[in-house]
Design a protein around this motif. Structure first.
Motif, PDB file in Angstrom:
ATOM      1  N   VAL A  59      98.697  39.688  17.751  1.00  0.00           N
ATOM      2  CA  VAL A  59      98.739  40.369  19.038  1.00  0.00           C
ATOM      3  C   VAL A  59      98.935  39.335  20.138  1.00  0.00           C
ATOM      4  CG1 VAL A  59      97.471  41.822  20.674  1.00  0.00           C
ATOM      5  CG2 VAL A  59      97.202  42.195  18.213  1.00  0.00           C
ATOM      6  N   GLY A  60      99.893  39.603  20.998  1.00  0.00           N
ATOM      7  CA  GLY A  60     100.115  38.792  22.186  1.00  0.00           C
ATOM      8  C   GLY A  60      99.916  39.657  23.408  1.00  0.00           C
ATOM      9  N   ALA A  61      99.450  39.066  24.498  1.00  0.00           N
ATOM     10  CA  ALA A  61      99.179  39.831  25.711  1.00  0.00           C
ATOM     11  C   ALA A  61      99.741  39.117  26.927  1.00  0.00           C
ATOM     12  CB  ALA A  61      97.668  40.035  25.878  1.00  0.00           C
ATOM     13  N   TYR A  62      99.994  39.909  27.961  1.00  0.00           N
ATOM     14  CA  TYR A  62     100.492  39.349  29.211  1.00  0.00           C
ATOM     15  C   TYR A  62     100.052  40.252  30.360  1.00  0.00           C
ATOM     16  CZ  TYR A  62     104.073  42.914  28.569  1.00  0.00           C
ATOM     17  OH  TYR A  62     104.720  44.109  28.369  1.00  0.00           O
ATOM     18  N   ALA A  63      99.846  39.619  31.506  1.00  0.00           N
ATOM     19  CA  ALA A  63      99.478  40.375  32.708  1.00  0.00           C
ATOM     20  C   ALA A  63     100.756  40.911  33.344  1.00  0.00           C
ATOM     21  CB  ALA A  63      98.726  39.478  33.677  1.00  0.00           C
ATOM     22  N   THR A  64     100.651  42.079  33.964  1.00  0.00           N
ATOM     23  CA  THR A  64     101.801  42.652  34.639  1.00  0.00           C
ATOM     24  C   THR A  64     101.389  43.104  36.031  1.00  0.00           C
ATOM     25  OG1 THR A  64     103.626  44.232  34.439  1.00  0.00           O
ATOM     26  CG2 THR A  64     101.466  44.993  33.741  1.00  0.00           C
ATOM     27  N   PRO A  65     102.266  43.026  37.023  1.00  0.00           N
ATOM     28  CA  PRO A  65     103.690  42.793  36.914  1.00  0.00           C
ATOM     29  C   PRO A  65     103.991  41.346  36.546  1.00  0.00           C
ATOM     30  CG  PRO A  65     103.076  43.001  39.231  1.00  0.00           C
ATOM     31  CD  PRO A  65     101.859  43.293  38.418  1.00  0.00           C
ATOM     32  N   SER A  66     105.057  41.174  35.771  1.00  0.00           N
ATOM     33  CA  SER A  66     105.467  39.841  35.343  1.00  0.00           C
ATOM     34  C   SER A  66     106.911  39.869  34.880  1.00  0.00           C
ATOM     35  CB  SER A  66     104.570  39.344  34.202  1.00  0.00           C
ATOM     36  OG  SER A  66     104.749  40.147  33.053  1.00  0.00           O
ATOM     37  N   TYR A  67     107.411  38.715  34.537  1.00  0.00           N
ATOM     38  CA  TYR A  67     108.760  38.621  33.989  1.00  0.00           C
ATOM     39  C   TYR A  67     108.860  39.394  32.677  1.00  0.00           C
ATOM     40  CZ  TYR A  67     110.413  34.894  37.083  1.00  0.00           C
ATOM     41  OH  TYR A  67     110.835  34.166  38.153  1.00  0.00           O
ATOM     42  N   PRO A  68     109.981  40.040  32.413  1.00  0.00           N
ATOM     43  CA  PRO A  68     110.162  40.766  31.155  1.00  0.00           C
ATOM     44  C   PRO A  68     110.104  39.870  29.915  1.00  0.00           C
ATOM     45  CG  PRO A  68     111.824  41.427  32.758  1.00  0.00           C
ATOM     46  CD  PRO A  68     111.078  40.262  33.341  1.00  0.00           C
ATOM     47  N   MET A  88     109.824  39.640  19.861  1.00  0.00           N
ATOM     48  CA  MET A  88     110.747  38.873  19.013  1.00  0.00           C
ATOM     49  C   MET A  88     110.009  38.217  17.853  1.00  0.00           C
ATOM     50  SD  MET A  88     113.313  37.056  21.748  1.00  0.00           S
ATOM     51  CE  MET A  88     113.980  35.934  20.543  1.00  0.00           C
ATOM     52  N   SER A  89     108.748  37.888  18.074  1.00  0.00           N
ATOM     53  CA  SER A  89     107.956  37.230  17.029  1.00  0.00           C
ATOM     54  C   SER A  89     107.371  38.236  16.042  1.00  0.00           C
ATOM     55  CB  SER A  89     106.836  36.408  17.659  1.00  0.00           C
ATOM     56  OG  SER A  89     105.869  37.264  18.230  1.00  0.00           O
ATOM     57  N   LYS A  90     107.688  39.517  16.220  1.00  0.00           N
ATOM     58  CA  LYS A  90     107.209  40.613  15.353  1.00  0.00           C
ATOM     59  C   LYS A  90     105.732  40.916  15.563  1.00  0.00           C
ATOM     60  CE  LYS A  90     111.236  40.925  13.376  1.00  0.00           C
ATOM     61  NZ  LYS A  90     112.237  41.589  14.134  1.00  0.00           N
ATOM     62  N   ALA A  91     105.155  40.439  16.657  1.00  0.00           N
ATOM     63  CA  ALA A  91     103.760  40.735  16.974  1.00  0.00           C
ATOM     64  C   ALA A  91     103.690  41.980  17.857  1.00  0.00           C
ATOM     65  CB  ALA A  91     103.119  39.544  17.687  1.00  0.00           C
ATOM     66  N   SER A  92     102.509  42.499  18.035  1.00  0.00           N
ATOM     67  CA  SER A  92     102.283  43.615  18.948  1.00  0.00           C
ATOM     68  C   SER A  92     101.989  43.069  20.335  1.00  0.00           C
ATOM     69  CB  SER A  92     101.078  44.443  18.485  1.00  0.00           C
ATOM     70  OG  SER A  92     101.306  44.969  17.202  1.00  0.00           O
ATOM     71  N   SER A  93     102.469  43.764  21.355  1.00  0.00           N
ATOM     72  CA  SER A  93     102.210  43.304  22.718  1.00  0.00           C
ATOM     73  C   SER A  93     101.242  44.236  23.420  1.00  0.00           C
ATOM     74  CB  SER A  93     103.517  43.196  23.513  1.00  0.00           C
ATOM     75  OG  SER A  93     104.138  44.448  23.635  1.00  0.00           O
ATOM     76  N   VAL A  94     100.386  43.635  24.246  1.00  0.00           N
ATOM     77  CA  VAL A  94      99.408  44.376  25.038  1.00  0.00           C
ATOM     78  C   VAL A  94      99.569  43.935  26.482  1.00  0.00           C
ATOM     79  CG1 VAL A  94      96.944  44.699  25.494  1.00  0.00           C
ATOM     80  CG2 VAL A  94      97.759  44.563  23.139  1.00  0.00           C
ATOM     81  N   ILE A  95      99.624  44.911  27.367  1.00  0.00           N
ATOM     82  CA  ILE A  95      99.716  44.621  28.799  1.00  0.00           C
ATOM     83  C   ILE A  95      98.322  44.617  29.405  1.00  0.00           C
ATOM     84  CG2 ILE A  95     100.437  45.532  31.032  1.00  0.00           C
ATOM     85  CD1 ILE A  95     102.890  46.625  29.714  1.00  0.00           C
ATOM     86  N   ILE A  96      98.052  43.630  30.211  1.00  0.00           N
ATOM     87  CA  ILE A  96      96.833  43.581  31.006  1.00  0.00           C
ATOM     88  C   ILE A  96      97.256  43.956  32.425  1.00  0.00           C
ATOM     89  CG2 ILE A  96      94.980  42.127  31.876  1.00  0.00           C
ATOM     90  CD1 ILE A  96      95.548  40.381  29.333  1.00  0.00           C
ATOM     91  N   GLU A  97      96.954  45.180  32.802  1.00  0.00           N
ATOM     92  CA  GLU A  97      97.351  45.679  34.124  1.00  0.00           C
ATOM     93  C   GLU A  97      96.601  44.918  35.209  1.00  0.00           C
ATOM     94  OE1 GLU A  97      99.596  47.957  34.886  1.00  0.00           O
ATOM     95  OE2 GLU A  97      99.994  48.848  32.930  1.00  0.00           O
TER      96      GLU A  97
END
Length: 182
Positions: free
Chosen positions: A111-120, A128-137
């Motif tokens: 699992v990878g995560a990133y804060a948004t708004p952010s770059y796509p 691309m790495s076949k992991a699941s993505s989670v958004i941190i609003e």
């Protein structure tokens, strides 16, 4: 927190509509130029294209002098010692580094995560790495800062890679002392 989404999709839709309405739009949304370079710059580029030495592959790991300069700068600016040969890797651009970081650390089931708004590119790199993505609003009412407490919840303890983009584009928010008491 959401599993998918992209702030810039909304921006692009607004840009598309404004352009369709004939409005003069200056697109500053993602940082890529939307205007041609000045003539003097293209002239310099064309002159360089006529030189034979530029038609060779660059060193894959970067020039030693360049890496030593980076290492010296890191020490002078931040007091951090990095070995120029083993700990400095010049990149073609930040996007390349973002993608390769995900490809090198994540895989199927991670699992990878990133804060948004952010770059796509953060979501794209994780996927691309076949992991699941989670958004941190992040929201205006909390200054667009990520809720780090939410990362401690049981369902998010599996996050293996977290991208935090600060100073944040497009909000301009800067992280100050967010990790000070952790």
């Amino acid at each position: 927190m959401k599993a998918h989404g992209n702030f810039f999709d909304k921006v692009y839709e607004k840009l598309r509509i404004a352009k369709a309405e004939g409005k003069n739009v200056l697109d500053l949304s993602i940082g890529d130029p939307d205007l041609p370079p000045p003539e003097f710059a293209t002239g310099l580029f064309i002159n360089q294209m006529h030189k034979e030495h530029i038609y060779t592959y660059p060193q894959i790991y970067g020039e030693n002098t360049f890496k030593e300069t980076i290492s010296d700068w890191a020490y002078r600016k931040h007091g951090v010692s990095v070995h120029p040969e083993y700990e400095v890797l010049p990149l073609l651009g930040v996007k390349e580094g973002i993608v390769h970081l995900a490809l090198g650390t994540l895989g199927y089931g991670d699992v990878g995560a990133y804060a948004t708004p952010s770059y796509p590119i953060y979501r794209q790199a994780i996927e691309m790495s076949k992991a699941s993505s989670v958004i941190i609003e992040t929201k205006p009412e909390n200054g667009y800062l990520p809720d780090l407490e939410s990362l401690c919840s049981n369902d998010l303890r599996s996050i293996k890679l977290l991208y935090l983009n600060y100073p944040n584009n497009p909000t301009g928010t800067v992280l100050m002392n967010l990790f000070a008491n952790r």
